[in-house]
Design a protein around this motif. Structure first.
Motif, PDB file in Angstrom:
ATOM      1  N   LYS A 745       0.837  -1.195   0.000  1.00 57.99           N
ATOM      2  CA  LYS A 745       0.000   0.000   0.000  1.00 57.99           C
ATOM      3  C   LYS A 745       0.875   1.250   0.000  1.00 57.99           C
ATOM      4  CE  LYS A 745      -3.778  -2.203   2.556  1.00 57.99           C
ATOM      5  NZ  LYS A 745      -4.683  -2.102   3.721  1.00 57.99           N
ATOM      6  N   THR A 746       0.401   2.292  -0.692  1.00 59.76           N
ATOM      7  CA  THR A 746       1.093   3.578  -0.695  1.00 59.76           C
ATOM      8  C   THR A 746       0.478   4.497   0.359  1.00 59.76           C
ATOM      9  OG1 THR A 746      -0.403   4.645  -2.275  1.00 59.76           O
ATOM     10  CG2 THR A 746       1.414   3.332  -3.189  1.00 59.76           C
ATOM     11  N   SER A 747       1.128   5.630   0.542  1.00 62.12           N
ATOM     12  CA  SER A 747       0.555   6.637   1.424  1.00 62.12           C
ATOM     13  C   SER A 747      -0.549   7.397   0.682  1.00 62.12           C
ATOM     14  CB  SER A 747       1.637   7.606   1.901  1.00 62.12           C
ATOM     15  OG  SER A 747       2.309   8.182   0.794  1.00 62.12           O
ATOM     16  N   GLU A 748      -1.250   8.237   1.387  1.00 61.98           N
ATOM     17  CA  GLU A 748      -2.389   8.975   0.854  1.00 61.98           C
ATOM     18  C   GLU A 748      -1.958   9.970  -0.230  1.00 61.98           C
ATOM     19  OE1 GLU A 748      -4.769  12.088   3.248  1.00 61.98           O
ATOM     20  OE2 GLU A 748      -5.562  10.139   3.862  1.00 61.98           O
ATOM     21  N   GLY A 749      -2.739  10.078  -1.306  1.00 59.98           N
ATOM     22  CA  GLY A 749      -2.444  11.020  -2.379  1.00 59.98           C
ATOM     23  C   GLY A 749      -3.055  12.389  -2.131  1.00 59.98           C
ATOM     24  N   GLU A 750      -2.700  13.348  -3.008  1.00 60.64           N
ATOM     25  CA  GLU A 750      -3.229  14.717  -2.898  1.00 60.64           C
ATOM     26  C   GLU A 750      -4.280  14.935  -3.981  1.00 60.64           C
ATOM     27  OE1 GLU A 750      -0.006  17.444  -3.116  1.00 60.64           O
ATOM     28  OE2 GLU A 750       1.157  16.471  -1.528  1.00 60.64           O
ATOM     29  N   ASN A 751      -5.475  15.364  -3.561  1.00 55.27           N
ATOM     30  CA  ASN A 751      -6.604  15.533  -4.478  1.00 55.27           C
ATOM     31  C   ASN A 751      -6.641  16.925  -5.090  1.00 55.27           C
ATOM     32  OD1 ASN A 751      -7.176  13.064  -3.423  1.00 55.27           O
ATOM     33  ND2 ASN A 751      -9.298  13.492  -2.901  1.00 55.27           N
ATOM     34  N   THR A 752      -7.026  16.984  -6.369  1.00 52.26           N
ATOM     35  CA  THR A 752      -7.313  18.240  -7.053  1.00 52.26           C
ATOM     36  C   THR A 752      -8.567  18.033  -7.881  1.00 52.26           C
ATOM     37  OG1 THR A 752      -4.957  18.729  -7.228  1.00 52.26           O
ATOM     38  CG2 THR A 752      -6.451  20.015  -8.621  1.00 52.26           C
ATOM     39  N   GLU A 753      -9.563  18.915  -7.707  1.00 56.94           N
ATOM     40  CA  GLU A 753     -10.818  18.771  -8.440  1.00 56.94           C
ATOM     41  C   GLU A 753     -10.714  19.434  -9.806  1.00 56.94           C
ATOM     42  OE1 GLU A 753     -14.272  19.913  -6.318  1.00 56.94           O
ATOM     43  OE2 GLU A 753     -13.728  18.826  -4.483  1.00 56.94           O
ATOM     44  N   ASN A 754     -11.204  18.735 -10.831  1.00 55.12           N
ATOM     45  CA  ASN A 754     -11.216  19.264 -12.192  1.00 55.12           C
ATOM     46  C   ASN A 754     -12.553  19.939 -12.483  1.00 55.12           C
ATOM     47  OD1 ASN A 754      -8.675  18.293 -12.612  1.00 55.12           O
ATOM     48  ND2 ASN A 754      -9.327  16.471 -13.751  1.00 55.12           N
ATOM     49  N   SER A 755     -12.553  20.780 -13.486  1.00 53.68           N
ATOM     50  CA  SER A 755     -13.785  21.489 -13.866  1.00 53.68           C
ATOM     51  C   SER A 755     -14.837  20.549 -14.439  1.00 53.68           C
ATOM     52  CB  SER A 755     -13.459  22.587 -14.887  1.00 53.68           C
ATOM     53  OG  SER A 755     -12.818  22.013 -16.018  1.00 53.68           O
ATOM     54  N   ASP A 756     -14.397  19.400 -14.991  1.00 50.78           N
ATOM     55  CA  ASP A 756     -15.350  18.461 -15.588  1.00 50.78           C
ATOM     56  C   ASP A 756     -15.980  17.534 -14.554  1.00 50.78           C
ATOM     57  OD1 ASP A 756     -13.206  16.902 -14.942  1.00 50.78           O
ATOM     58  OD2 ASP A 756     -12.859  16.108 -16.960  1.00 50.78           O
TER      59      ASP A 756
END
Length: 904
Positions: A745-756
């Motif tokens: 398992k990896t560590s937690e990722g960073e989220n970015t919301e897209n316009s779509d």
């Protein structure tokens, strides 16, 4: 609120839940669905500011439920889901917003029953036809007798030769007199099952001293109960029958687990400490725990002499050993990665399974390498890296087969067919799927084996057979492959009316062939030209609930669990023409102009739209529609059917299909795909397909595993684009049988919301995966399964696969499509680099044809042609030899020659 629960959605997928909430488009809209990651748990999905928040609902030991809400919020327990929902209508309960608007269930399109098909006529394999009475005359006593008779008949087909006579009598007596009493007890709400408990106490009275005699009795009893009861047996309430069956099997499994955990198996679960003396002589120290007494023994592998020794001490006598040719099979456990099963043949030609548990996966692999090196050194037969697989599907139309069906197995007829010189060449594996099959399992198996024996002069071994009502799958293999096949599993899924009847559904079989996993699914989907949406639902249900392959790959459905997955059957997708154009269609078929019809093929259109069979491949169709013929002829399509409601049209269609999906960069080439012309007992023609398939052999490293430099797999710069409105954090899981830790398992990722509306998740940390063997020849045949999961409910948001062969030479960037339950859920990009020990790989028979979209090389085709030519020559000479020398002694010699000099 205690009665109707509009917010309760059951087994819908995560993406379906998000779609329903998006359509509601109001903050506080919510629904509850079943959890995909934890059995018996639920997921509470809440819409707030156009994002979906998911909370787990977990049951405790007292079956009370609670919500995993925000940190710091006290946990509250509720007796029912209705009470929980009512409480969370109040604000400030730890959710992102309080519950306000329940989202109604969408009614599923159901299959309409056909009067002449309900209930469908069951094959005679389960019980004699005269045991099934009409419902009007059924009484509780008759139902009980039918249930008892069914179990007793099953018991007659079980091998009880190893069970003491007193246990045989006790089991028979239970099914004769007590099983119905236990069912009645369950019906009255008493879960104690006194009859079963009495039987178990009797069998287990000498448990500690007689374990080798007891276990076979329990296994036979369990197998009788494990088989699915036909709906024609008895008229007990469905819930009661299911509950009683569950109680029975749970009790048996718990007894077996207790026995194993108690340490009563003197030969099982032995702990190892691996020590290497030299490359040809290896000792394994065994610590054995039994009933609190520690013992110690040593295994010694002598590669030069080809013997595996069992000793009590390092300098002890070497009087107990197995010669290399008596070691039949090495089975690496998928449930316990340090466990190894060695299947051996004793002097009395009996098969024994010896189970051992190593300190870790790497030590188990090192020991396997040495044993395989010993076998390879003394064996005259090389391990195959390519095999031929035949697949056949036939809707038999509830009619028995004609006397001669050999053309089906020889791939003779229309379409892409085998060369005439090759029609007697046996395939390595035969997979036969039938629908509306009126025969019993044994009768059908004997029929197919007899046909293959006449065609190939080989007695094929049965790997598996599994039946759901009239839907059946059978797998046969050459005798020489019997010990290359392990981890055989079978399962079925019902998709008939209300998903409870087995007149429609799927059966499947999976197994390992050396280091390559295979899955086969035979399905019969909903009929009717206008029911393609219901067929799509059938497909999704089968994907979600057919339980095959490695059970550790829990997040992955069957489309990701196998190196090669083949899906065949009467899929029932039709050609979308108007009924008035039937004659025009028939004209086009007679002219062999299929393309215009194929452009309207429902399966092709739905597949191109990504609604079903995503990433599956199908060979080009060059044969006529296989349905709906007039029986006893292949010249006329009977496309009309008179019914009470009017004339029903069944336009000519390609209902019967074979599709496949393989891991990236593995070799697979279709050799034949067509249908027969001369088998006419059904309104469907049998369809055949054959494939040349690459397999990973039992690999032996060229280096000493203890001295070889440590290799590694680096994955970095991963970016996931997920088609979801979920408001959660994500991590990645990596799965592979080639890794020391099967799951990373990896560590937690960073989220970015897209316009779509999608979400991008960046996983910046570099991940290093440690393989059990760093030899390039081994690693280049391996694959890494990738799963993007949420941190809040541990559910998958997409799965994919990366081939290590892609990173053969240097750092390589990859992009894979993520799917979940047959739907596209996003993409994942990243980079992969492979670090291996030095070594030159062995040239494969299929050479460069492993690259995608490249047909087999001329070298490969020439070899196969040469095999075909010499086999036909040999076959002809042997037949001529039989005619010339008919005396008994010569016939015996001839059979011995045939047995020892087969050319495959």
């Amino acid at each position: 609120m205690a009665g109707y629960q509009p917010w309760r959605h059951g087994n819908i997928t995560r993406s379906q839940a998000e779609d329903l909430l998006s359509k509601a488009a109001r903050d506080g809209s919510f629904l509850i669905r079943d959890s995909e990651s934890i059995q018996g748990a639920y997921a509470l999905c809440v819409l707030y500011q156009n994002c979906v928040y998911t909370y787990r609902i977990l049951p405790n030991e007292d079956k009370k439920v609670s919500v995993q809400a925000s940190e710091g919020v006290p946990i509250r327990f509720f007796s029912t889901l209705s009470e929980l929902v009512e409480a969370y209508y109040s604000p400030n309960m730890g959710l992102v917003t309080h519950l306000q608007f329940s989202v109604q269930r969408e009614e599923e399109v159901e299959e309409e029953p056909e009067p002449n098909n309900l209930p469908p006529q069951l094959p005679p394999r389960n019980f004699p036809a005269n045991d099934v009475k009409e419902s009007d005359s059924n009484t509780s006593e008759q139902a009980c007798k039918s249930l008892s008779d069914t179990y007793l008949m099953r018991l007659q087909h079980m091998d009880m030769s190893t069970i003491p006579e007193e246990y045989q009598m006790a089991i028979q007596e239970y099914f004769r007199t007590s099983v119905c009493l236990d069912v009645e007890q369950m019906q009255n709400g008493n879960p104690n099952l006194p009859g079963l408990k009495k039987l178990i106490m009797m069998i287990c009275k000498n448990l500690h001293s007689e374990i080798s005699r007891i276990l076979p009795a329990l296994e036979v009893f369990q197998r009788v109960l494990d088989q699915q009861l036909s709906p024609g047996i008895g008229h007990f309430p469905k819930q009661v029958c299911a509950t009683s069956h569950l109680q029975l099997t749970k009790l048996l499994y718990s007894i077996e687990d207790k026995v194993k955990n108690h340490g009563a198996f003197l030969t099982d679960h032995q702990q190892f400490c691996l020590v290497t003396d030299d490359v040809s002589d290896q000792h394994v120290f065994v610590k054995q725990e039994s009933l609190g007494i520690s013992t110690r023994m040593i295994l010694k592998v002598d590669v030069e002499s080809g013997k595996l020794y069992f000793k009590k001490s390092k300098d002890g006598p070497e009087d107990k050993y197995f010669v290399h040719n008596k070691i039949l099979q090495l089975v690496k456990s998928q449930k316990m990665h340090a466990k190894l099963v060695i299947v051996v043949e004793t002097e009395k030609e009996k098969i024994q399974r010896k189970e051992f548990v190593f300190d870790d996966t790497k030590k188990r692999e090192g020991f396997c390498q040495l044993l395989q090196q010993m076998k390879n050194k003394h064996s005259e037969k090389p391990e195959p890296d390519m095999i031929s697989v035949f697949l056949g599907t036939w809707n038999m139309g509830n009619a028995g087969p004609p006397n001669n069906i050999s053309s089906w197995f020889q791939c003779k007829g229309q379409g892409k067919t085998l060369d005439d010189t090759a029609d007697h060449i046996p395939h390595d594996i035969y997979v036969i799927g039938t629908q509306e099959d009126p025969l019993g399992e044994r009768e059908w198996a004997d029929t197919v084996k007899s046909v293959l024996r006449n065609v190939t002069n080989i007695s094929f071994k049965q790997v598996a057979i599994h039946t759901l009502w009239n839907i059946r799958i059978m797998v046969l293999a050459k005798p020489e492959h019997e010990n290359r096949i392990s981890h055989v599993f079978s399962d079925s899924v019902k998709t008939g009316i209300a998903n409870t009847l087995g007149n429609k559904g799927a059966v499947g079989v999976s197994f390992m062939f050396n280091g390559t996993s295979f899955g086969f699914v035979n399905s019969h989907l909903t009929s009717g030209s206008e029911k393609k949406l219901r067929r799509n639902q059938n497909y999704i249900s089968i994907l979600r609930f057919l339980n095959l392959g490695d059970k550790k790959l829990n997040p992955f459905d069957i489309t990701h669990r196998f190196t090669h997955l083949f899906w065949l059957g009467d899929l029932n997708y039709r050609v979308e023409f108007q009924s008035t154009e039937a004659e025009y269609m028939v004209t086009k078929i007679k002219q062999q102009q299929y393309q215009e019809l194929l452009n309207k093929d429902q399966l092709s259109m739905e597949k191109n739209d990504g609604k079903v069979f995503l990433h599956f491949d199908e060979e080009e169709i060059t044969f006529a529609p296989t349905y709906r013929f007039e029986r006893d002829t292949r010249e006329k399509y009977a496309y009309t059917k008179a019914k009470a409601t009017g004339t029903k049209y069944n336009l000519p269609s390609w209902c019967d299909r074979v599709l496949r999906k393989s891991y990236p960069l593995v070799h697979v080439a279709c050799q034949a795909y067509g249908c027969t012309n001369d088998i006419m007992t059904s309104d469907h023609s049998p369809v055949f397909a054959s494939f040349e398939v690459g397999v990973a052999s039992q690999f032996v490293s060229k280096q000493d595993p203890d001295s070889a430099p440590q290799g590694g797999i680096q994955i970095m710069n991963c970016l996931a684009t997920l088609l979801t409105k979920s408001k959660t954090k994500f991590f990645i899981e990596y799965h592979s049988s080639c890794l020391e830790s099967k799951t990373v398992k990896t560590s937690e990722g960073e989220n970015t919301e897209n316009s779509d509306g999608s979400i991008k998740v960046l996983f910046s940390n570099q991940v290093k995966l440690t393989p059990i063997i760093s030899d390039p020849e081994y690693l280049l045949d391996q694959h890494i399964l990738i799963c993007v999961k949420s941190t809040d409910c541990d559910e998958s948001y997409g799965e994919g696969c990366v081939a290590l062969r892609a990173a053969q030479f240097c750092y390589t960037e990859f992009q894979i499509t993520l799917t979940h339950h047959g739907e596209k859920t996003g993409t994942l990009t990243g980079g992969i680099q492979l670090h291996t020990s030095e070594g030159k790989t062995t040239e494969k028979l299929y050479g460069e044809s492993r690259k995608p979209h490249i047909q087999p090389t001329k070298h490969s085709l020439y070899l196969r042609k040469a095999f075909y030519f010499y086999y036909v020559l040999f076959y002809s000479l042997s037949r001529f030899h039989q005619m010339l020398f008919a005396d008994r002694r010569t016939n015996k010699i001839h059979k011995r020659i045939n047995k020892n000099n087969k050319i495959y």
